[in-house]
Design a protein around this motif. Structure first.
Motif, PDB file in Angstrom:
ATOM      1  N   PHE A  25       0.853  -1.192   0.000  1.00 56.42           N
ATOM      2  CA  PHE A  25       0.000   0.000   0.000  1.00 56.42           C
ATOM      3  C   PHE A  25       0.884   1.235   0.000  1.00 56.42           C
ATOM      4  CE2 PHE A  25      -2.486   3.286   2.374  1.00 56.42           C
ATOM      5  CZ  PHE A  25      -3.418   3.520   1.370  1.00 56.42           C
ATOM      6  N   VAL A  26       0.690   2.075  -1.006  1.00 55.74           N
ATOM      7  CA  VAL A  26       1.405   3.353  -1.113  1.00 55.74           C
ATOM      8  C   VAL A  26       0.414   4.439  -0.717  1.00 55.74           C
ATOM      9  CG1 VAL A  26       2.780   4.839  -2.586  1.00 55.74           C
ATOM     10  CG2 VAL A  26       2.718   2.378  -3.034  1.00 55.74           C
ATOM     11  N   GLY A  27       0.712   5.178   0.355  1.00 55.81           N
ATOM     12  CA  GLY A  27      -0.273   6.038   0.988  1.00 55.81           C
ATOM     13  C   GLY A  27      -0.404   7.439   0.434  1.00 55.81           C
ATOM     14  N   ASN A  28       0.213   8.421   1.086  1.00 58.43           N
ATOM     15  CA  ASN A  28      -0.065   9.824   0.797  1.00 58.43           C
ATOM     16  C   ASN A  28       0.818  10.348  -0.331  1.00 58.43           C
ATOM     17  OD1 ASN A  28      -0.883  12.496   0.883  1.00 58.43           O
ATOM     18  ND2 ASN A  28      -0.991  12.545   3.122  1.00 58.43           N
ATOM     19  N   VAL A  29       0.439   9.999  -1.543  1.00 54.36           N
ATOM     20  CA  VAL A  29       1.196  10.374  -2.735  1.00 54.36           C
ATOM     21  C   VAL A  29       1.209  11.888  -2.929  1.00 54.36           C
ATOM     22  CG1 VAL A  29       1.296  10.146  -5.254  1.00 54.36           C
ATOM     23  CG2 VAL A  29       0.735   8.156  -3.839  1.00 54.36           C
ATOM     24  N   SER A  30       0.101  12.548  -2.618  1.00 52.55           N
ATOM     25  CA  SER A  30       0.021  14.003  -2.825  1.00 52.55           C
ATOM     26  C   SER A  30       0.921  14.759  -1.861  1.00 52.55           C
ATOM     27  CB  SER A  30      -1.427  14.490  -2.707  1.00 52.55           C
ATOM     28  OG  SER A  30      -1.985  14.131  -1.452  1.00 52.55           O
ATOM     29  N   ALA A  31       1.033  14.309  -0.615  1.00 52.81           N
ATOM     30  CA  ALA A  31       1.944  14.948   0.337  1.00 52.81           C
ATOM     31  C   ALA A  31       3.399  14.632  -0.018  1.00 52.81           C
ATOM     32  CB  ALA A  31       1.635  14.499   1.757  1.00 52.81           C
ATOM     33  N   ALA A  32       3.641  13.416  -0.502  1.00 52.59           N
ATOM     34  CA  ALA A  32       4.999  13.037  -0.908  1.00 52.59           C
ATOM     35  C   ALA A  32       5.502  13.938  -2.031  1.00 52.59           C
ATOM     36  CB  ALA A  32       5.020  11.575  -1.351  1.00 52.59           C
ATOM     37  N   ARG A  33       4.605  14.382  -2.879  1.00 53.74           N
ATOM     38  CA  ARG A  33       4.983  15.263  -3.992  1.00 53.74           C
ATOM     39  C   ARG A  33       5.670  16.525  -3.480  1.00 53.74           C
ATOM     40  NH1 ARG A  33       0.752  17.396  -8.687  1.00 53.74           N
ATOM     41  NH2 ARG A  33       2.298  18.554  -9.935  1.00 53.74           N
ATOM     42  N   LEU A  34       5.242  17.004  -2.316  1.00 57.40           N
ATOM     43  CA  LEU A  34       5.788  18.234  -1.737  1.00 57.40           C
ATOM     44  C   LEU A  34       6.735  17.965  -0.571  1.00 57.40           C
ATOM     45  CD1 LEU A  34       2.545  20.440  -1.768  1.00 57.40           C
ATOM     46  CD2 LEU A  34       4.395  20.371  -3.460  1.00 57.40           C
ATOM     47  N   GLY A  35       6.981  16.693  -0.280  1.00 56.69           N
ATOM     48  CA  GLY A  35       7.878  16.364   0.819  1.00 56.69           C
ATOM     49  C   GLY A  35       7.331  16.697   2.187  1.00 56.69           C
ATOM     50  N   LEU A  36       5.995  16.577   2.354  1.00 60.38           N
ATOM     51  CA  LEU A  36       5.345  16.916   3.614  1.00 60.38           C
ATOM     52  C   LEU A  36       4.751  15.678   4.272  1.00 60.38           C
ATOM     53  CD1 LEU A  36       3.422  20.136   2.505  1.00 60.38           C
ATOM     54  CD2 LEU A  36       5.590  20.016   3.771  1.00 60.38           C
ATOM     55  N   ARG A  37       4.626  15.721   5.590  1.00 59.37           N
ATOM     56  CA  ARG A  37       3.975  14.642   6.334  1.00 59.37           C
ATOM     57  C   ARG A  37       2.543  14.474   5.839  1.00 59.37           C
ATOM     58  NH1 ARG A  37       4.384  12.472  11.783  1.00 59.37           N
ATOM     59  NH2 ARG A  37       2.337  11.893  12.612  1.00 59.37           N
ATOM     60  N   ARG A  38       1.807  15.557   5.783  1.00 65.32           N
ATOM     61  CA  ARG A  38       0.463  15.599   5.213  1.00 65.32           C
ATOM     62  C   ARG A  38       0.203  17.011   4.733  1.00 65.32           C
ATOM     63  NH1 ARG A  38      -3.133  18.104   8.803  1.00 65.32           N
ATOM     64  NH2 ARG A  38      -2.537  18.070  11.009  1.00 65.32           N
ATOM     65  N   LEU A  39      -0.740  17.169   3.833  1.00 64.73           N
ATOM     66  CA  LEU A  39      -1.108  18.497   3.362  1.00 64.73           C
ATOM     67  C   LEU A  39      -2.042  19.160   4.365  1.00 64.73           C
ATOM     68  CD1 LEU A  39      -1.879  17.751  -0.411  1.00 64.73           C
ATOM     69  CD2 LEU A  39       0.301  18.456   0.624  1.00 64.73           C
ATOM     70  N   ASP A  40      -2.039  20.486   4.382  1.00 62.95           N
ATOM     71  CA  ASP A  40      -3.002  21.204   5.208  1.00 62.95           C
ATOM     72  C   ASP A  40      -4.412  20.809   4.767  1.00 62.95           C
ATOM     73  OD1 ASP A  40      -0.969  22.519   6.516  1.00 62.95           O
ATOM     74  OD2 ASP A  40      -1.053  24.303   5.235  1.00 62.95           O
ATOM     75  N   GLY A  41      -5.260  20.497   5.716  1.00 65.97           N
ATOM     76  CA  GLY A  41      -6.619  20.074   5.406  1.00 65.97           C
ATOM     77  C   GLY A  41      -6.774  18.573   5.277  1.00 65.97           C
ATOM     78  N   GLN A  42      -5.662  17.852   5.134  1.00 67.45           N
ATOM     79  CA  GLN A  42      -5.717  16.387   5.094  1.00 67.45           C
ATOM     80  C   GLN A  42      -5.674  15.824   6.510  1.00 67.45           C
ATOM     81  OE1 GLN A  42      -2.292  15.064   2.852  1.00 67.45           O
ATOM     82  NE2 GLN A  42      -3.567  14.439   1.118  1.00 67.45           N
ATOM     83  N   PRO A  43      -6.340  14.677   6.742  1.00 70.78           N
ATOM     84  CA  PRO A  43      -6.086  13.960   7.991  1.00 70.78           C
ATOM     85  C   PRO A  43      -4.750  13.245   7.908  1.00 70.78           C
ATOM     86  CG  PRO A  43      -7.571  12.682   6.626  1.00 70.78           C
ATOM     87  CD  PRO A  43      -7.338  13.985   5.897  1.00 70.78           C
ATOM     88  N   ASP A  44      -4.232  12.860   9.037  1.00 68.43           N
ATOM     89  CA  ASP A  44      -3.012  12.059   9.096  1.00 68.43           C
ATOM     90  C   ASP A  44      -3.340  10.653   8.600  1.00 68.43           C
ATOM     91  OD1 ASP A  44      -0.912  10.330  10.080  1.00 68.43           O
ATOM     92  OD2 ASP A  44      -0.335  11.917  11.479  1.00 68.43           O
ATOM     93  N   TYR A  45      -2.611  10.176   7.592  1.00 69.84           N
ATOM     94  CA  TYR A  45      -2.899   8.864   6.998  1.00 69.84           C
ATOM     95  C   TYR A  45      -2.619   7.704   7.956  1.00 69.84           C
ATOM     96  CZ  TYR A  45      -3.944  10.187   2.146  1.00 69.84           C
ATOM     97  OH  TYR A  45      -4.540  10.665   1.014  1.00 69.84           O
TER      98      TYR A  45
END
Length: 342
Positions: free
Chosen positions: A77-97
């Motif tokens: 399972f590959v999780g938070n692809v959108s946050a990985a794009r920016l090198g962040l733990r999670r994006l603002d507004g996203q829950p923690d995966y």
């Protein structure tokens, strides 16, 4: 956003870095690969987008099997692809995966629905074991985390490290969700890009792929250092804080992350503050505020009240705001039962 489920690796997956995965994966993706033994090893990576050791490790393992059969089926399972794009733990507004898996407090988000689908997909496949791979932002040794005091979990965890941490909070984590299906573990691989981390994680994955079953004998006490997470330490949202400063409401020691995995005596200072009000929160496993039991203000210093061992102390202010400052642990015997910890 939907879960993508595949039965083969996408083209270029083995050579893609975390920041560019969005070019080949539309979002959270579950990939099933066949192997000699049918019950799959489940591996999750990038639940936090800035923790890429898991990606590098699984790429290393799979490159070694490009022209031969895996010893065991693998579900990845590959999780938070959108946050990985920016090198962040999670994006603002996203829950923690890693807080939205079944068993947590989130029962309504799109991300929670995706994690539920992942669990149900694996349930039908009778997984052999589960590994969730993470990095952290402070100075920590490599260690394993489990959610059940069970011999199979102990044997799985100690394949990675003799340091094992048992916890039940936070809830909604991957390892706890999969603990209902099979032995499961979270492995903490130190800071991102730490030399040897990718290799250590890859060796562990490979060892698990080759396991046929788990030993039935109890783990030897001298083979494991077992700790129990008793509280989560947070900084209230309204408190300004920094490290090695003198002018903010809360000023932590500049090198506070050097305390990680050291058994600290009562009176150990964590920093200093303005005023007599304790500016940090300690929350126990039941969600209760136990701050005054673990910390006090003495003069203008914030000091420990009781012997504790911190883990995951970090100087990353964004991580502290999004998650916590650290966890406090106590050493326990491998024969301890959950009932004895209450």
């Amino acid at each position: 956003m939907n879960l993508t489920e595949l039965n083969a690796l996408p083209d270029r997956f083995l050579d893609m870095d975390a920041a560019n995965l969005h070019k080949i994966l539309p979002g959270p993706t579950l990939i099933h690969l066949p192997g000699r033994r049918q019950e799959p090893l489940f591996v999750s990576i990038l639940l936090h987008g800035n923790e890429d050791t898991g990606l590098k490790a699984i790429q290393s393992v799979l490159r070694g099997y490009q022209n031969r059969e895996l010893p065991r089926a693998l579900s990845l399972f590959v999780g938070n692809v959108s946050a990985a794009r920016l090198g962040l733990r999670r994006l603002d507004g996203q829950p923690d995966y890693n807080r939205v898996w079944p068993g947590g407090e989130d029962n309504s988000s799109v991300e929670q629905s995706i994690m539920h689908q992942v669990v149900e997909s694996l349930r039908s496949r009778s997984p052999f074991a589960s590994i969730d791979i993470h990095n952290n932002t402070g100075l920590n040794p490599h260690y394993a985390c489990i959610n059940r005091l069970d011999q199979h979990f102990f044997h799985l965890a100690t394949l990675f490290s003799r340091i094992v941490v048992y916890f039940i909070r936070p809830t909604g984590v991957q390892s706890a969700a999969f603990a209902t299906l099979c032995p499961s573990v979270t492995i903490e691989c130190g800071k991102t890009d730490t030399p040897g981390s990718e290799e250590h994680a890859a060796e562990f994955i490979n060892a698990c792929l080759h396991l046929s079953d788990f030993p039935v004998h109890p783990i030897a006490k001298h083979d494991m250092d077992l700790f129990h997470t008793v509280v989560t330490v947070k900084v209230p949202e309204n408190i300004e804080f920094g490290f090695g400063t003198n002018h903010l409401t809360l000023n932590f020691n500049e090198n506070i992350d050097h305390f990680n995995f050291k058994e600290l005596s009562p009176g150990t200072p964590f920093g200093h503050c303005q005023g007599n009000h304790l500016p940090i929160l300690a929350i126990d496993e039941g969600g209760n505020d136990v701050s005054e039991s673990y910390f006090m203000v003495k003069g203008n210093q914030i000091v420990l009240r009781r012997q504790s061992m911190p883990a995951m102390l970090t100087r990353d202010e964004r991580v502290i705001r999004q998650d916590c400052l650290c966890y406090l642990m106590e050493r326990i015997d491998p024969g301890t039962t959950p009932h004895q910890l209450k």
